[in-house]
Design a protein around this motif. Sequence first.
Motif, PDB file in Angstrom:
ATOM      1  N   GLY A 169     -33.816  32.389 133.796  1.00 39.27           N
ATOM      2  CA  GLY A 169     -34.135  32.958 135.099  1.00 39.27           C
ATOM      3  C   GLY A 169     -35.380  32.350 135.716  1.00 39.27           C
ATOM      4  N   THR A 170     -35.456  32.398 137.054  1.00 37.14           N
ATOM      5  CA  THR A 170     -36.627  31.882 137.760  1.00 37.14           C
ATOM      6  C   THR A 170     -36.602  32.400 139.196  1.00 37.14           C
ATOM      7  OG1 THR A 170     -37.945  29.880 138.181  1.00 37.14           O
ATOM      8  CG2 THR A 170     -35.582  29.745 138.611  1.00 37.14           C
ATOM      9  N   GLU A 171     -37.716  32.210 139.905  1.00 38.18           N
ATOM     10  CA  GLU A 171     -37.823  32.709 141.277  1.00 38.18           C
ATOM     11  C   GLU A 171     -38.829  31.861 142.045  1.00 38.18           C
ATOM     12  OE1 GLU A 171     -38.989  36.876 143.651  1.00 38.18           O
ATOM     13  OE2 GLU A 171     -39.259  36.694 141.476  1.00 38.18           O
ATOM     14  N   GLY A 172     -38.591  31.665 143.353  1.00 45.50           N
ATOM     15  CA  GLY A 172     -39.554  30.892 144.112  1.00 45.50           C
ATOM     16  C   GLY A 172     -39.193  30.747 145.574  1.00 45.50           C
ATOM     17  N   HIS A 173     -39.890  29.830 146.216  1.00 50.89           N
ATOM     18  CA  HIS A 173     -39.741  29.484 147.634  1.00 50.89           C
ATOM     19  C   HIS A 173     -38.716  28.362 147.740  1.00 50.89           C
ATOM     20  CE1 HIS A 173     -40.806  27.873 151.585  1.00 50.89           C
ATOM     21  NE2 HIS A 173     -41.710  28.832 151.779  1.00 50.89           N
ATOM     22  N   SER A 174     -37.795  28.485 148.675  1.00 50.64           N
ATOM     23  CA  SER A 174     -36.727  27.476 148.798  1.00 50.64           C
ATOM     24  C   SER A 174     -37.238  26.134 149.293  1.00 50.64           C
ATOM     25  CB  SER A 174     -35.655  27.976 149.766  1.00 50.64           C
ATOM     26  OG  SER A 174     -36.186  28.057 151.084  1.00 50.64           O
ATOM     27  N   GLY A 175     -38.352  26.142 150.040  1.00 53.44           N
ATOM     28  CA  GLY A 175     -38.799  24.939 150.723  1.00 53.44           C
ATOM     29  C   GLY A 175     -38.145  24.840 152.093  1.00 53.44           C
ATOM     30  N   ARG A 176     -38.844  24.192 153.025  1.00 50.45           N
ATOM     31  CA  ARG A 176     -38.280  23.954 154.364  1.00 50.45           C
ATOM     32  C   ARG A 176     -37.941  22.467 154.430  1.00 50.45           C
ATOM     33  NH1 ARG A 176     -38.962  27.179 158.838  1.00 50.45           N
ATOM     34  NH2 ARG A 176     -40.852  28.145 157.969  1.00 50.45           N
TER      35      ARG A 176
ATOM     36  N   GLU B  54     -25.716  34.120 138.774  1.00 48.98           N
ATOM     37  CA  GLU B  54     -25.906  34.544 140.153  1.00 48.98           C
ATOM     38  C   GLU B  54     -27.199  33.977 140.717  1.00 48.98           C
ATOM     39  OE1 GLU B  54     -25.981  38.741 140.780  1.00 48.98           O
ATOM     40  OE2 GLU B  54     -23.936  39.064 140.072  1.00 48.98           O
ATOM     41  N   GLN B  55     -27.218  33.803 142.034  1.00 49.69           N
ATOM     42  CA  GLN B  55     -28.448  33.500 142.748  1.00 49.69           C
ATOM     43  C   GLN B  55     -28.624  34.558 143.830  1.00 49.69           C
ATOM     44  OE1 GLN B  55     -28.719  30.516 145.833  1.00 49.69           O
ATOM     45  NE2 GLN B  55     -30.488  29.569 144.853  1.00 49.69           N
ATOM     46  N   TRP B  56     -29.850  35.055 143.973  1.00 50.33           N
ATOM     47  CA  TRP B  56     -30.173  36.004 145.024  1.00 50.33           C
ATOM     48  C   TRP B  56     -31.075  35.320 146.044  1.00 50.33           C
ATOM     49  CZ3 TRP B  56     -32.140  40.508 141.400  1.00 50.33           C
ATOM     50  CH2 TRP B  56     -31.080  40.943 140.593  1.00 50.33           C
ATOM     51  N   ALA B  57     -30.999  35.764 147.295  1.00 53.72           N
ATOM     52  CA  ALA B  57     -31.859  35.196 148.336  1.00 53.72           C
ATOM     53  C   ALA B  57     -32.308  36.305 149.285  1.00 53.72           C
ATOM     54  CB  ALA B  57     -31.123  34.107 149.104  1.00 53.72           C
ATOM     55  N   TYR B  58     -33.457  36.061 149.931  1.00 52.71           N
ATOM     56  CA  TYR B  58     -34.029  37.057 150.839  1.00 52.71           C
ATOM     57  C   TYR B  58     -34.646  36.370 152.050  1.00 52.71           C
ATOM     58  CZ  TYR B  58     -37.500  40.192 152.825  1.00 52.71           C
ATOM     59  OH  TYR B  58     -38.266  40.918 153.704  1.00 52.71           O
TER      60      TYR B  58
ATOM     61  N   LEU C 241     -25.257  28.093 151.400  1.00 52.26           N
ATOM     62  CA  LEU C 241     -25.606  27.009 152.321  1.00 52.26           C
ATOM     63  C   LEU C 241     -26.958  27.299 152.963  1.00 52.26           C
ATOM     64  CD1 LEU C 241     -25.205  24.509 154.061  1.00 52.26           C
ATOM     65  CD2 LEU C 241     -23.721  25.876 155.564  1.00 52.26           C
ATOM     66  N   MET C 242     -27.896  26.389 152.746  1.00 53.42           N
ATOM     67  CA  MET C 242     -29.211  26.455 153.374  1.00 53.42           C
ATOM     68  C   MET C 242     -29.299  25.327 154.403  1.00 53.42           C
ATOM     69  SD  MET C 242     -31.477  28.763 152.131  1.00 53.42           S
ATOM     70  CE  MET C 242     -33.051  27.936 152.289  1.00 53.42           C
ATOM     71  N   ARG C 243     -29.242  25.667 155.686  1.00 58.62           N
ATOM     72  CA  ARG C 243     -29.350  24.659 156.731  1.00 58.62           C
ATOM     73  C   ARG C 243     -30.762  24.081 156.760  1.00 58.62           C
ATOM     74  NH1 ARG C 243     -24.481  22.688 158.099  1.00 58.62           N
ATOM     75  NH2 ARG C 243     -23.017  24.329 158.691  1.00 58.62           N
ATOM     76  N   LYS C 244     -30.888  22.831 157.176  1.00 63.62           N
ATOM     77  CA  LYS C 244     -32.206  22.203 157.214  1.00 63.62           C
ATOM     78  C   LYS C 244     -33.137  23.001 158.124  1.00 63.62           C
ATOM     79  CE  LYS C 244     -30.904  18.759 160.721  1.00 63.62           C
ATOM     80  NZ  LYS C 244     -30.803  17.304 160.986  1.00 63.62           N
ATOM     81  N   GLY C 245     -34.386  23.124 157.678  1.00 61.25           N
ATOM     82  CA  GLY C 245     -35.380  23.878 158.428  1.00 61.25           C
ATOM     83  C   GLY C 245     -35.433  25.351 158.101  1.00 61.25           C
ATOM     84  N   VAL C 246     -34.437  25.863 157.370  1.00 55.95           N
ATOM     85  CA  VAL C 246     -34.385  27.280 157.012  1.00 55.95           C
ATOM     86  C   VAL C 246     -35.133  27.508 155.692  1.00 55.95           C
ATOM     87  CG1 VAL C 246     -32.851  29.165 156.302  1.00 55.95           C
ATOM     88  CG2 VAL C 246     -32.213  27.681 158.216  1.00 55.95           C
ATOM     89  N   ILE C 247     -35.854  28.618 155.589  1.00 58.67           N
ATOM     90  CA  ILE C 247     -36.515  28.951 154.326  1.00 58.67           C
ATOM     91  C   ILE C 247     -36.100  30.342 153.858  1.00 58.67           C
ATOM     92  CG2 ILE C 247     -38.526  27.479 154.686  1.00 58.67           C
ATOM     93  CD1 ILE C 247     -40.069  30.052 155.461  1.00 58.67           C
ATOM     94  N   LYS C 248     -36.082  30.501 152.550  1.00 63.75           N
ATOM     95  CA  LYS C 248     -35.773  31.795 151.946  1.00 63.75           C
ATOM     96  C   LYS C 248     -36.557  31.938 150.644  1.00 63.75           C
ATOM     97  CE  LYS C 248     -30.956  32.047 153.607  1.00 63.75           C
ATOM     98  NZ  LYS C 248     -29.536  32.236 153.204  1.00 63.75           N
ATOM     99  N   GLN C 249     -36.734  33.164 150.233  1.00 56.89           N
ATOM    100  CA  GLN C 249     -37.142  33.443 148.856  1.00 56.89           C
ATOM    101  C   GLN C 249     -35.850  33.496 148.048  1.00 56.89           C
ATOM    102  OE1 GLN C 249     -38.748  37.347 148.248  1.00 56.89           O
ATOM    103  NE2 GLN C 249     -39.372  36.962 146.144  1.00 56.89           N
TER     104      GLN C 249
END
Length: 233
Positions: free
Chosen positions: A126-133, A146-150, A167-175
């Motif tokens: 397990g791990t957790e962090g910032h997705s990056g922009r 599983e992966q969770w996002a916020y 799907l993470m579109r470019k420029g989008v950030i999530k935890q």
Amino acid sequence: MAPKKGSSSSSSGGIGGWLKLFAIILGVLSPIIYLIDQNLDRFYIFEPANLHDVAKRAIAAHGNDTQSVVHFILKELQENPKTAPYVNDNIDNEYFFNNAGGAMGGMTIIHASVTEYLIIFGTAVGTEGHSGRHTADDYFHILRGEQWAYVPGEFEREVYKQGDVHLMRKGVIKQYRMPELCFALEYARGWIPPMMFFGYADLFTSVLDLPTAWYTAYYTGKQMIGNLLIGKF
């Protein structure tokens, strides 16, 4: 001691020279990058729908045997004439840690070029962090777990399970969080080199893991340069 005459003008002249060089390089590269950016689709060899299909079939064939799932995917890519020349067939011997955005996991590179990368990324603990922009769209195919996002402003988490694509579109950030064991086939398409700043930041500012920094640079550089040499931008 009084400063030598001309030292300030010499220093400012040196700075001015570097600024002029930077401006020239920027002026030359900007239109080239713009033109390439308008035609990025021409350089892609992987298709998100196809990757999702092969990931689902691999899961259907091997379930939670993640190593066999990965080998199933790799075999299909090696047998596809469009992707075969650009696929790394030594992934089993090239796993290394990745620290980025506070999260930590293991990864191996199936493909890396200027406009695309395809990797296996995950963790057994397990791990957790910032997705990056980022400057690329990122397709995170869950192979196991599983992966969770916020996203700020939401009051329920996003949940992506085995067989799903986040799907993470470019420029989008999530935890994001992988609460327990989770492995994924991660595909990014767009401008890949700028993403490497995010990928290296924790290595030099937090964990100070120089061997992992070397593995990251070596394996990524080997793939990117190798693909450039055979005409894959």
